[in-house]
Design an enzyme around this catalytic site. Structure first.
Site, PDB file in Angstrom:
ATOM      1  N   ARG A  88       0.804  -1.209   0.000  1.00  0.00           N
ATOM      2  CA  ARG A  88       0.000   0.000   0.000  1.00  0.00           C
ATOM      3  C   ARG A  88       0.844   1.269   0.000  1.00  0.00           C
ATOM      4  O   ARG A  88       0.332   2.372   0.024  1.00  0.00           O
ATOM      5  CB  ARG A  88      -0.847   0.015   1.247  1.00  0.00           C
ATOM      6  CG  ARG A  88      -2.291   0.159   0.813  1.00  0.00           C
ATOM      7  CD  ARG A  88      -3.166  -0.316   1.843  1.00  0.00           C
ATOM      8  NE  ARG A  88      -4.488   0.133   1.700  1.00  0.00           N
ATOM      9  CZ  ARG A  88      -5.507  -0.715   1.601  1.00  0.00           C
ATOM     10  NH1 ARG A  88      -5.314  -1.997   1.525  1.00  0.00           N
ATOM     11  NH2 ARG A  88      -6.723  -0.245   1.569  1.00  0.00           N
ATOM     12  N   ARG A 127     -22.235  -0.949  -0.399  1.00  0.00           N
ATOM     13  CA  ARG A 127     -21.632  -2.265  -0.160  1.00  0.00           C
ATOM     14  C   ARG A 127     -22.124  -2.900   1.151  1.00  0.00           C
ATOM     15  O   ARG A 127     -22.265  -2.233   2.166  1.00  0.00           O
ATOM     16  CB  ARG A 127     -20.107  -2.122  -0.098  1.00  0.00           C
ATOM     17  CG  ARG A 127     -19.446  -3.414   0.371  1.00  0.00           C
ATOM     18  CD  ARG A 127     -17.984  -3.429   0.144  1.00  0.00           C
ATOM     19  NE  ARG A 127     -17.260  -2.403   0.873  1.00  0.00           N
ATOM     20  CZ  ARG A 127     -15.955  -2.242   0.790  1.00  0.00           C
ATOM     21  NH1 ARG A 127     -15.252  -3.011  -0.017  1.00  0.00           N
ATOM     22  NH2 ARG A 127     -15.359  -1.301   1.476  1.00  0.00           N
TER      23      ARG A 127
HETATM   24  P1  AP5 Z   1      -9.156  -2.945   2.619  1.00  0.00           P
HETATM   25  O1  AP5 Z   1     -10.107  -3.892   3.244  1.00  0.00           O
HETATM   26  O2  AP5 Z   1      -8.044  -3.481   1.790  1.00  0.00           O
HETATM   27  O3  AP5 Z   1     -10.010  -1.872   1.834  1.00  0.00           O
HETATM   28  P2  AP5 Z   1      -9.761  -1.063   0.452  1.00  0.00           P
HETATM   29  O4  AP5 Z   1      -8.458  -1.220  -0.202  1.00  0.00           O
HETATM   30  O5  AP5 Z   1     -10.176   0.307   0.804  1.00  0.00           O
HETATM   31  O6  AP5 Z   1     -10.642  -1.787  -0.521  1.00  0.00           O
HETATM   32  P3  AP5 Z   1     -12.076  -2.259  -0.323  1.00  0.00           P
HETATM   33  O7  AP5 Z   1     -12.119  -3.584   0.379  1.00  0.00           O
HETATM   34  O8  AP5 Z   1     -12.910  -1.155   0.315  1.00  0.00           O
HETATM   35  O9  AP5 Z   1     -12.597  -2.353  -1.802  1.00  0.00           O
HETATM   36  P4  AP5 Z   1     -12.306  -3.415  -2.935  1.00  0.00           P
HETATM   37  O10 AP5 Z   1     -11.385  -2.825  -3.922  1.00  0.00           O
HETATM   38  O11 AP5 Z   1     -11.961  -4.750  -2.361  1.00  0.00           O
HETATM   39  O12 AP5 Z   1     -13.758  -3.453  -3.575  1.00  0.00           O
HETATM   40  P5  AP5 Z   1     -14.922  -4.541  -3.449  1.00  0.00           P
HETATM   41  O13 AP5 Z   1     -14.591  -5.722  -4.280  1.00  0.00           O
HETATM   42  O14 AP5 Z   1     -15.325  -4.744  -2.031  1.00  0.00           O
HETATM   43  O15 AP5 Z   1      -8.473  -2.042   3.745  1.00  0.00           O
HETATM   44  C1  AP5 Z   1      -9.223  -1.474   4.797  1.00  0.00           C
HETATM   45  C2  AP5 Z   1      -8.298  -0.793   5.779  1.00  0.00           C
HETATM   46  O16 AP5 Z   1      -7.384  -1.763   6.340  1.00  0.00           O
HETATM   47  C3  AP5 Z   1      -7.369   0.297   5.219  1.00  0.00           C
HETATM   48  O17 AP5 Z   1      -8.027   1.535   5.121  1.00  0.00           O
HETATM   49  C4  AP5 Z   1      -6.248   0.289   6.256  1.00  0.00           C
HETATM   50  O18 AP5 Z   1      -6.633   0.944   7.429  1.00  0.00           O
HETATM   51  C5  AP5 Z   1      -6.088  -1.185   6.558  1.00  0.00           C
HETATM   52  N1  AP5 Z   1      -5.114  -1.844   5.670  1.00  0.00           N
HETATM   53  C6  AP5 Z   1      -5.376  -2.849   4.756  1.00  0.00           C
HETATM   54  N2  AP5 Z   1      -4.257  -3.209   4.115  1.00  0.00           N
HETATM   55  C7  AP5 Z   1      -3.258  -2.426   4.613  1.00  0.00           C
HETATM   56  C8  AP5 Z   1      -1.880  -2.323   4.309  1.00  0.00           C
HETATM   57  N3  AP5 Z   1      -1.303  -3.077   3.360  1.00  0.00           N
HETATM   58  N4  AP5 Z   1      -1.153  -1.405   5.002  1.00  0.00           N
HETATM   59  C9  AP5 Z   1      -1.720  -0.642   5.967  1.00  0.00           C
HETATM   60  N5  AP5 Z   1      -3.026  -0.691   6.287  1.00  0.00           N
HETATM   61  C10 AP5 Z   1      -3.794  -1.579   5.605  1.00  0.00           C
HETATM   62  O19 AP5 Z   1     -16.097  -3.739  -4.209  1.00  0.00           O
HETATM   63  C11 AP5 Z   1     -16.712  -2.598  -3.611  1.00  0.00           C
HETATM   64  C12 AP5 Z   1     -18.239  -2.619  -3.924  1.00  0.00           C
HETATM   65  O20 AP5 Z   1     -18.436  -2.421  -5.343  1.00  0.00           O
HETATM   66  C13 AP5 Z   1     -18.918  -3.966  -3.601  1.00  0.00           C
HETATM   67  O21 AP5 Z   1     -20.220  -3.682  -3.132  1.00  0.00           O
HETATM   68  C14 AP5 Z   1     -18.971  -4.705  -4.937  1.00  0.00           C
HETATM   69  O22 AP5 Z   1     -20.069  -5.602  -5.007  1.00  0.00           O
HETATM   70  C15 AP5 Z   1     -19.093  -3.560  -5.945  1.00  0.00           C
HETATM   71  N6  AP5 Z   1     -18.380  -3.788  -7.196  1.00  0.00           N
HETATM   72  C16 AP5 Z   1     -17.158  -4.398  -7.370  1.00  0.00           C
HETATM   73  N7  AP5 Z   1     -16.796  -4.386  -8.678  1.00  0.00           N
HETATM   74  C17 AP5 Z   1     -17.787  -3.725  -9.335  1.00  0.00           C
HETATM   75  C18 AP5 Z   1     -18.008  -3.375 -10.715  1.00  0.00           C
HETATM   76  N8  AP5 Z   1     -17.107  -3.701 -11.684  1.00  0.00           N
HETATM   77  N9  AP5 Z   1     -19.139  -2.703 -11.046  1.00  0.00           N
HETATM   78  C19 AP5 Z   1     -20.064  -2.370 -10.079  1.00  0.00           C
HETATM   79  N10 AP5 Z   1     -19.923  -2.686  -8.754  1.00  0.00           N
HETATM   80  C20 AP5 Z   1     -18.799  -3.347  -8.399  1.00  0.00           C
END
Ligand code: AP5
Length: 214
Positions: A88, A127
């Site tokens: 990240r 979501r």
């Molecule tokens: P993390 O859980 O990794 O969250 P993120 O990176 O913010 O990503 P998300 O899980 O929110 O989204 P995603 O890309 O997986 O999308 P999703 O498939 O769910 O991290 C959370 C926290 O943990 C960070 O803020 C930090 O504090 C900590 N952390 C984690 N890793 C870290 C690291 N390496 N270092 C330090 N801290 C760390 O999809 C989202 C929604 O959209 C869903 O509802 C889905 O159904 C929908 N969707 C998906 N694709 C599509 C599409 N093509 N069209 C329409 N809808 C769609």
């Protein structure tokens, strides 16, 4: 095969990682999910991690790096892994290189899910996920086939993430722009970064990723 899924919050990393797991038989390592598993425990560490995550900031690098270093050598990673949410920042990308070298492993692909920020706010606010198996859904774009019942495990209990509130989402985008986006040139220069249009429908994104993975 070892891959990284990169992209801003809500770009679909978790959704696509679960599909790659099924089709390519390699395991999803989501640092977000691993951290969320610790926040359920009533410990000082769990409370500290939860406060950081709920605010949208990054958990300290040493915690994350140690977590991944331990995880990638487990037997279930022997066919490969999908890093979802790691690295990240540039320090984590360098630490990953060091641990891969130490374990005699290599990175095959780094896939960027490219999505406009305006779309992401909508995705995150709609979501929800299954309490039992963690399957991720959306109020409009990705509903369970039967209302209120998880497709994956049949559970009827769902939850919404605290960091999907508007103020935390704003902070997460800021962190992505300032700390995570600078990793892109790091992998582009090595010729392993592939961009996928993450604005497309979920199946179309999967198809494009499958084409890259072969
Ligand atoms: P993390 O859980 O990794 O969250 P993120 O990176 O913010 O990503 P998300 O899980 O929110 O989204 P995603 O890309 O997986 O999308 P999703 O498939 O769910 O991290 C959370 C926290 O943990 C960070 O803020 C930090 O504090 C900590 N952390 C984690 N890793 C870290 C690291 N390496 N270092 C330090 N801290 C760390 O999809 C989202 C929604 O959209 C869903 O509802 C889905 O159904 C929908 N969707 C998906 N694709 C599509 C599409 N093509 N069209 C329409 N809808 C769609």
């Amino acid at each position: 095969m070892n891959i990284i899924l990169l992209g801003p919050p809500g770009s679909g990393k978790g959704t696509q990682a679960k599909r790659i797991e099924q089709t390519h038989g390699i395991i999803q390592l989501s640092t977000g999910d691993m951290l969320r598993a610790t926040t359920g425990s009533d410990t000082e560490f769990g409370r500290r991690v939860k406060a950081i995550m709920d605010s949208g900031q990054l958990v300290p690098d040493d915690i994350i790096v140690e977590m991944i270093d331990r995880r990638i050598v487990q037997p279930d990673c022997s066919r490969g892994f999908i890093l979802d949410g790691f690295p990240r920042n540039v320090a984590q990308a360098k630490a990953l290189d060091a641990m891969l070298a130490e374990h005699g492993l290599r990175l095959d692909h780094v896939i960027l899910l490219d999505v406009d920020e305006a779309v992401l706010v909508d995705r995150l606010s709609g979501r929800f996920s299954c309490n039992q198996c963690g399957a991720s859904y959306h109020d409009r774009y990705n509903r369970p086939s039967q209302h209120g019942i998880c497709d994956g495990c049949g559970s009827t209990e769902f939850t919404r993430r605290a960091d999907d509130r508007p103020d935390a989402v704003k902070a997460r985008f800021e962190v992505y722009r300032k700390q995570t986006a600078p990793i892109l040139p790091y992998y582009r220069d090595r010729g392993i970064l592939r961009r996928v249009d993450g604005m497309a429908e979920i199946d179309a994104v999967t198809h494009e990723i499958d084409r890259i993975l072969g």
